[in-house]
Design a protein around this motif. Structure first.
Motif, PDB file in Angstrom:
ATOM      1  N   PHE A 147       0.857  -1.193   0.000  1.00  0.00           N
ATOM      2  CA  PHE A 147       0.000   0.000   0.000  1.00  0.00           C
ATOM      3  C   PHE A 147       0.891   1.241   0.000  1.00  0.00           C
ATOM      4  N   PHE A 148       0.805   2.040  -1.075  1.00  0.00           N
ATOM      5  CA  PHE A 148       1.622   3.248  -1.158  1.00  0.00           C
ATOM      6  C   PHE A 148       1.221   4.242  -0.071  1.00  0.00           C
ATOM      7  N   SER A 149       2.207   4.827   0.591  1.00  0.00           N
ATOM      8  CA  SER A 149       1.931   5.720   1.718  1.00  0.00           C
ATOM      9  C   SER A 149       1.465   7.100   1.273  1.00  0.00           C
ATOM     10  N   THR A 150       1.593   7.389  -0.015  1.00  0.00           N
ATOM     11  CA  THR A 150       1.069   8.646  -0.542  1.00  0.00           C
ATOM     12  C   THR A 150       0.607   8.413  -1.982  1.00  0.00           C
ATOM     13  N   TYR A 151       0.014   9.441  -2.562  1.00  0.00           N
ATOM     14  CA  TYR A 151      -0.501   9.319  -3.927  1.00  0.00           C
ATOM     15  C   TYR A 151       0.636   9.080  -4.921  1.00  0.00           C
ATOM     16  N   VAL A 152       0.339   8.348  -5.974  1.00  0.00           N
ATOM     17  CA  VAL A 152       1.337   8.015  -6.994  1.00  0.00           C
ATOM     18  C   VAL A 152       0.720   8.114  -8.382  1.00  0.00           C
ATOM     19  N   PRO A 153       1.555   8.248  -9.421  1.00  0.00           N
ATOM     20  CA  PRO A 153       1.042   8.152 -10.787  1.00  0.00           C
ATOM     21  C   PRO A 153       0.486   6.754 -11.040  1.00  0.00           C
ATOM     22  N   THR A 154      -0.537   6.673 -11.856  1.00  0.00           N
ATOM     23  CA  THR A 154      -1.102   5.369 -12.203  1.00  0.00           C
ATOM     24  C   THR A 154      -0.037   4.385 -12.694  1.00  0.00           C
ATOM     25  N   PRO A 155       0.930   4.792 -13.534  1.00  0.00           N
ATOM     26  CA  PRO A 155       1.925   3.821 -14.018  1.00  0.00           C
ATOM     27  C   PRO A 155       2.725   3.132 -12.913  1.00  0.00           C
ATOM     28  N   PHE A 156       2.784   3.721 -11.718  1.00  0.00           N
ATOM     29  CA  PHE A 156       3.540   3.090 -10.635  1.00  0.00           C
ATOM     30  C   PHE A 156       2.904   1.776 -10.184  1.00  0.00           C
ATOM     31  N   VAL A 157       1.591   1.641 -10.336  1.00  0.00           N
ATOM     32  CA  VAL A 157       0.941   0.407  -9.880  1.00  0.00           C
ATOM     33  C   VAL A 157       1.296  -0.786 -10.777  1.00  0.00           C
ATOM     34  N   PRO A 158       1.107  -0.691 -12.108  1.00  0.00           N
ATOM     35  CA  PRO A 158       1.532  -1.825 -12.929  1.00  0.00           C
ATOM     36  C   PRO A 158       3.029  -2.090 -12.852  1.00  0.00           C
ATOM     37  N   TYR A 159       3.813  -1.027 -12.699  1.00  0.00           N
ATOM     38  CA  TYR A 159       5.262  -1.201 -12.548  1.00  0.00           C
ATOM     39  C   TYR A 159       5.566  -1.976 -11.267  1.00  0.00           C
ATOM     40  N   ALA A 160       4.893  -1.605 -10.170  1.00  0.00           N
ATOM     41  CA  ALA A 160       5.122  -2.274  -8.890  1.00  0.00           C
ATOM     42  C   ALA A 160       4.674  -3.735  -8.925  1.00  0.00           C
ATOM     43  N   VAL A 161       3.557  -4.000  -9.602  1.00  0.00           N
ATOM     44  CA  VAL A 161       3.074  -5.394  -9.702  1.00  0.00           C
ATOM     45  C   VAL A 161       4.176  -6.279 -10.279  1.00  0.00           C
ATOM     46  N   GLN A 162       4.825  -5.810 -11.338  1.00  0.00           N
ATOM     47  CA  GLN A 162       5.901  -6.607 -11.950  1.00  0.00           C
ATOM     48  C   GLN A 162       7.155  -6.639 -11.079  1.00  0.00           C
ATOM     49  N   GLN A 163       7.554  -5.508 -10.558  1.00  0.00           N
ATOM     50  CA  GLN A 163       8.790  -5.436  -9.775  1.00  0.00           C
ATOM     51  C   GLN A 163       8.723  -6.256  -8.489  1.00  0.00           C
ATOM     52  N   LEU A 164       7.551  -6.268  -7.865  1.00  0.00           N
ATOM     53  CA  LEU A 164       7.388  -6.960  -6.574  1.00  0.00           C
ATOM     54  C   LEU A 164       6.897  -8.393  -6.724  1.00  0.00           C
ATOM     55  N   GLY A 165       6.576  -8.787  -7.954  1.00  0.00           N
ATOM     56  CA  GLY A 165       6.079 -10.148  -8.181  1.00  0.00           C
ATOM     57  C   GLY A 165       4.700 -10.373  -7.602  1.00  0.00           C
ATOM     58  N   ALA A 166       3.903  -9.301  -7.471  1.00  0.00           N
ATOM     59  CA  ALA A 166       2.544  -9.423  -6.926  1.00  0.00           C
ATOM     60  C   ALA A 166       1.630 -10.105  -7.940  1.00  0.00           C
ATOM     61  N   VAL A 167       0.514 -10.648  -7.467  1.00  0.00           N
ATOM     62  CA  VAL A 167      -0.410 -11.325  -8.384  1.00  0.00           C
ATOM     63  C   VAL A 167      -1.303 -10.332  -9.122  1.00  0.00           C
ATOM     64  N   ALA A 168      -1.489  -9.141  -8.541  1.00  0.00           N
ATOM     65  CA  ALA A 168      -2.368  -8.156  -9.167  1.00  0.00           C
ATOM     66  C   ALA A 168      -2.215  -6.829  -8.425  1.00  0.00           C
ATOM     67  N   GLY A 169      -2.924  -5.819  -8.917  1.00  0.00           N
ATOM     68  CA  GLY A 169      -2.902  -4.518  -8.268  1.00  0.00           C
ATOM     69  C   GLY A 169      -4.113  -3.702  -8.656  1.00  0.00           C
ATOM     70  N   VAL A 170      -4.416  -2.694  -7.852  1.00  0.00           N
ATOM     71  CA  VAL A 170      -5.528  -1.780  -8.127  1.00  0.00           C
ATOM     72  C   VAL A 170      -5.041  -0.346  -7.968  1.00  0.00           C
ATOM     73  N   MET A 171      -5.450   0.498  -8.904  1.00  0.00           N
ATOM     74  CA  MET A 171      -5.225   1.940  -8.795  1.00  0.00           C
ATOM     75  C   MET A 171      -6.582   2.612  -8.678  1.00  0.00           C
ATOM     76  N   ILE A 172      -6.764   3.386  -7.618  1.00  0.00           N
ATOM     77  CA  ILE A 172      -8.005   4.153  -7.450  1.00  0.00           C
ATOM     78  C   ILE A 172      -7.821   5.493  -8.148  1.00  0.00           C
ATOM     79  N   THR A 173      -8.483   5.658  -9.294  1.00  0.00           N
ATOM     80  CA  THR A 173      -8.346   6.879 -10.085  1.00  0.00           C
ATOM     81  C   THR A 173      -9.459   6.962 -11.120  1.00  0.00           C
ATOM     82  N   ALA A 174      -9.804   8.181 -11.496  1.00  0.00           N
ATOM     83  CA  ALA A 174     -10.663   8.393 -12.664  1.00  0.00           C
ATOM     84  C   ALA A 174      -9.906   9.183 -13.712  1.00  0.00           C
TER      85      ALA A 174
END
Length: 631
Positions: A147-174
């Motif tokens: 869980f990011f401790s502050t707001y981030v650009p949307t691209p950081f979530v898919p980047y983090a999913v790959q870098q951390l080997g997570a199974v998935a991720g969600v970005m709350i944004t419109a």
């Protein structure tokens, strides 16, 4: 809407005395009042019930959110088809159930959660709060959550999913939507947005898990659970380091006297674009002070979408003139899109379209690859991609230079998945784009990324300045070499789904049942492709389906939205489609000329006449009550 919870909630007594007379609606109202712990949204439903506004209650409670081109997206507020605390909890419960079925190591590998800076006081709803509830559902089920401790650009979530080997991720944004909206964008383990069948299966799982579980409302778990990790510093450092892989002229950047202005449109982009410029050796761009910090009201712009052009870039352009900066870069509120403006010799500003920027990016990324590749590198292993409604300029470059070009359906979820597929096969993907100012430079992030695009365009402008050229002048050079591609894109607002359906059904039965138009005004139609129904007149069997080809691919059927493409005898390609995120009917039209056919004014005049016929004959705005974008 799912099964009712156990009776006995205090609100069930209120509901019994105020029955709507509709059993389905009564059940939905009871469920909402029983399950929602957000006092503001609960009161919204209670007020509608007490006022007898049954039609609005039905609209809010008797349908559910579905995945579009960018995940779940809707207005914030009360109701099962709105974005709010309860629907985010329900969505996350469905995702948990689906991921648990598909990954035996789900809890150990973990899940990434990011968010932007949107919020709505009247619903006590904010992106950060929705992100906390997303995390709470998973933490309560013993899932590791990044869980990011502050707001981030949307691209950081898919980047983090790959870098951390997570199974998935969600970005709350419109993203760039109006301030009233919010969204829930889901990424799969490959770092790309989810596509079918995952989206449909997740919806099924959501419908099986509509009642909040014990612990799902405990947003404080983010602060207390040992299973929560903050990936911010690691991901930010790694992202900036990876960014330097597409930095080819650092020595020029360090010495450059060129000034840049950046606006983040009241969103998340400021800090990250500053860091990206430093990573490339630049002095950081000059920020627009009124738009630098997050503001969920987007108070200085009528709409937070830099794609709207000069009207929303006013503050940036005036600051650039004051500071002597020739180039303005604008990231949208979640920093996944990029707009660019350049001051011309006459003092006027040119705001580049997404298609024009793609021509520049395509030329640049291929030129840099050619200059830096090994002697035995195979250009036949190189790919670029675009969505089908975007300019065909990359196709023209590919044909001349020898690399591969592919098209996908609209939406970066299709691009990301296809790029991952190509990478897994050992291919090299340099660039991909969609005309709505979404660009992917390199493959560190398998989604559009305004942060990386901003610094790449800065390096390009710096390099061209050394050659005595502006971005606009280089664009003309590209068109002279590869052929002019003159495109126009716009939209009409339409809030009535029945009207939209009627417009497209008329086109499918234009000259009789199941008979598409053969001409539009004075312009003869050569081929029609209807991605919604699977009809394609250019194929022998008149059916669409993916086919292997070096340059262009036949697109798969996509029944979830309306989209018809017309190829005209004069070489123009025009598409009418509905937006996957907003109440719009969009049109895209492009004239593609061969190299050497450089009378731009003739092409522009022909295109304008065709667009007027397309709008008048096919969309009939006055008859159908459509509102043009500038109105």
């Amino acid at each position: 809407m799912g099964d009712c919870g156990a009776p006995g909630d205090v609100n069930s007594n209120v509901l019994v005395s105020r029955s709507t007379g509709d059993a389905q609606l009564d059940k939905a109202v009871w469920q909402w009042l029983s399950w929602d712990k957000n006092q503001k949204t609960k009161e919204q439903i209670e007020s509608l019930l007490q006022a007898g506004k049954h039609r609005e209650l039905r609209e809010r409670l008797c349908c559910r959110l579905s995945f579009g081109t960018a995940g779940l997206r809707s207005a914030m507020g009360a109701g099962f088809c709105y974005i709010n605390d309860l629907t985010v909890i329900q969505s996350t419960q469905g995702i948990y159930k689906y991921l648990e079925r598909n990954f035996s190591d789900f809890k150990q590998r973990g899940f990434v959660v990011g968010y932007d800076t949107r919020g709505q006081v009247t619903s006590n709803c904010s992106s950060k709060k929705l992100a906390k509830l997303t995390a709470a559902v998973l933490l309560a089920k013993d899932v590791l959550v990044y869980f990011f401790s502050t707001y981030v650009p949307t691209p950081f979530v898919p980047y983090a999913v790959q870098q951390l080997g997570a199974v998935a991720g969600v970005m709350i944004t419109a993203s760039h939507n109006r301030k009233e909206d919010n969204g829930y964008k889901v990424y799969w383990e490959n770092g790309a947005q989810i596509t079918s069948p995952h989206d449909k299966e997740i919806i099924k799982c959501i419908e099986e898990c509509v009642e909040p579980w014990s612990g799902s409302w405990n947003e404080n778990l983010v602060d207390t659970s040992p299973l929560r990790q903050d990936p911010l510093q690691k991901i930010c450092d790694s992202y900036m380091e990876d960014l330097t892989k597409i930095c080819y002229h650092r020595e020029l950047n360090v010495q450059s006297s060129l000034k840049f202005v950046h606006t983040s449109f009241h969103g998340v982009g400021h800090d990250y674009v500053q860091l990206a410029f430093r990573a490339f050796g630049f002095q950081p761009p000059i920020p627009v002070p009124e738009q630098k910090d997050p503001d969920p009201d987007f108070s200085t712009v009528k709409c937070p979408n830099p794609e709207e052009g000069e009207s929303v870039l006013e503050l940036s352009l005036r600051l650039a003139e004051k500071e002597g900066a020739r180039v303005v870069v604008a990231t949208d509120p979640d920093a996944d899109r990029l707009a660019v403006a350049e001051q011309q010799e006459n003092g006027c500003w040119k705001v580049f379209t997404g298609n024009e920027l793609a021509a520049l990016f395509g030329w640049w990324m291929f030129s840099c690859w050619k200059e830096n590749c090994s002697q035995d590198a195979d250009v036949g292993n190189v790919y670029m991609l675009a969505t089908t409604v975007s300019s065909k300029i990359l196709r023209a470059i590919a044909l001349k230079e020898g690399f591969h070009f592919e098209e996908t359906l609209p939406g970066f979820k299709w691009i990301g998945s296809r790029v991952k597929n190509l990478l897994d096969k050992g291919k090299e993907v340099l660039f991909a784009f969609e005309e709505s100012i979404g660009f992917m430079c390199g493959t560190s992030v398998l989604d559009k990324d305004g942060v990386s695009a901003a610094v790449v365009i800065a390096e390009m402008a710096t390099y061209l300045q050394g050659q005595g050229l502006t971005l606009a002048q280089k664009l003309v050079d590209i068109y002279e070499i590869y052929g002019y591609h003159i495109s126009k894109t716009s939209y009409f607002l339409c809030h009535e789904p029945a009207t939209i359906k009627r417009i497209f059904e008329r086109l499918r039965n234009f000259e009789g049942p199941e008979s598409y138009p053969r001409c539009c005004g004075a312009f003869s139609i050569l081929h029609v492709r209807d991605v919604t129904t699977g009809y394609d007149s250019s194929q022998l069997n008149h059916k669409a389906g993916r086919a292997a080809a070096a340059v262009l691919q036949v697109l798969p059927v996509s029944k979830s939205s309306q989209m018809i493409t017309f190829t005209f005898q004069n070489g123009c390609v025009a598409t009418l489609r509905t937006s996957g995120t907003e109440p719009k009917i969009k049109y895209y039209a492009e004239m593609c000329a061969l190299p050497g056919h450089s009378d731009r004014s003739v092409l522009e005049e022909e295109l304008q006449k065709l667009i007027e016929a397309l709008i008048g004959d096919f969309l009939e705005p006055a008859k159908n009550g459509l509102t043009w974008r500038s109105a």
